[in-house]
Scaffold this motif. Structure first.
Motif, short mmCIF file in Angstrom:
data_model
loop_
_atom_site.label_atom_id
_atom_site.label_comp_id
_atom_site.label_asym_id
_atom_site.label_seq_id
_atom_site.Cartn_x
_atom_site.Cartn_y
_atom_site.Cartn_z
N LEU A 97 46.01 -21.32 -18.12
CA LEU A 97 46.41 -20.18 -17.30
C LEU A 97 46.04 -18.86 -17.97
N ALA A 98 46.20 -18.79 -19.29
CA ALA A 98 45.84 -17.57 -20.02
C ALA A 98 44.36 -17.29 -19.89
N LYS A 100 42.37 -18.38 -17.49
CA LYS A 100 42.09 -18.11 -16.06
C LYS A 100 42.48 -16.68 -15.69
N LEU A 101 43.56 -16.19 -16.25
CA LEU A 101 44.02 -14.85 -15.94
C LEU A 101 43.34 -13.77 -16.78
N GLY A 102 42.50 -14.18 -17.71
CA GLY A 102 41.75 -13.23 -18.53
C GLY A 102 42.58 -12.62 -19.66
N LEU A 103 43.56 -13.29 -20.09
CA LEU A 103 44.38 -12.78 -21.18
C LEU A 103 43.67 -12.74 -22.53
#
Length: 108
Positions: A97-98, A100-103
Motif C-alpha cells: 500500500l505504501a 502504491k500510494l507513493g509514500l
C-alpha cells in the motif's frame, strides 16, 4: 495355584461337564474360563511389553505426561507459525500500500 493351572482346571471341568445331561457346560463355567484366559493373556501381553513390574504404572503416567507435553508443544508451534505468517502478510500488505500510494517518494 498359578493362573495357568487355574485355567487348565477350569477347562478340564468344562470338558467333564460338557459330557453331562445337556451336552454343554453351564454359562457360569464358560464365563470363568473366559475371564481366566483373558486375565492370563493380558498379563502375558504386559510382560512382553515390559510393563509387568510395579513401576509400570508410574512409567505409563510419565509417558502420558510426555505425550501431552508433545501435543501442547506441537499446537504452540503451529499457532506461532500461523501468527508469523499472518504478520508477514500484513507487513507485505502495508509495504504494498505504501508503494502504491507513493509514500517512498515522500521519504526523499
Amino acid at each position: 495355584m498359578d493362573e495357568e493351572e487355574a485355567l487348565a482346571r477350569l477347562i478340564a471341568l468344562a470338558g467333564t461337564s460338557a459330557a453331562g445331561a445337556s451336552g454343554a457346560p453351564d454359562a457360569a463355567l464358560l464365563r470363568a474360563v473366559v475371564e481366566e484366559a483373558s486375565e492370563l493373556g493380558a498379563r502375558r501381553a504386559l510382560a512382553r511389553l515390559g510393563l509387568a513390574d510395579a513401576a509400570a504404572r508410574d512409567d505409563m503416567v510419565d509417558l502420558r505426561q510426555l505425550l501431552g507435553a508433545w501435543r501442547d508443544a506441537k499446537t504452540s508451534a503451529w499457532k506461532a507459525a500461523v501468527d508469523w505468517a499472518v504478520r508477514g502478510m500484513l507487513a507485505a500488505l502495508v509495504v504494498g500500500l505504501a508503494v502504491k500510494l507513493g509514500l517512498p517518494g515522500l521519504l526523499r
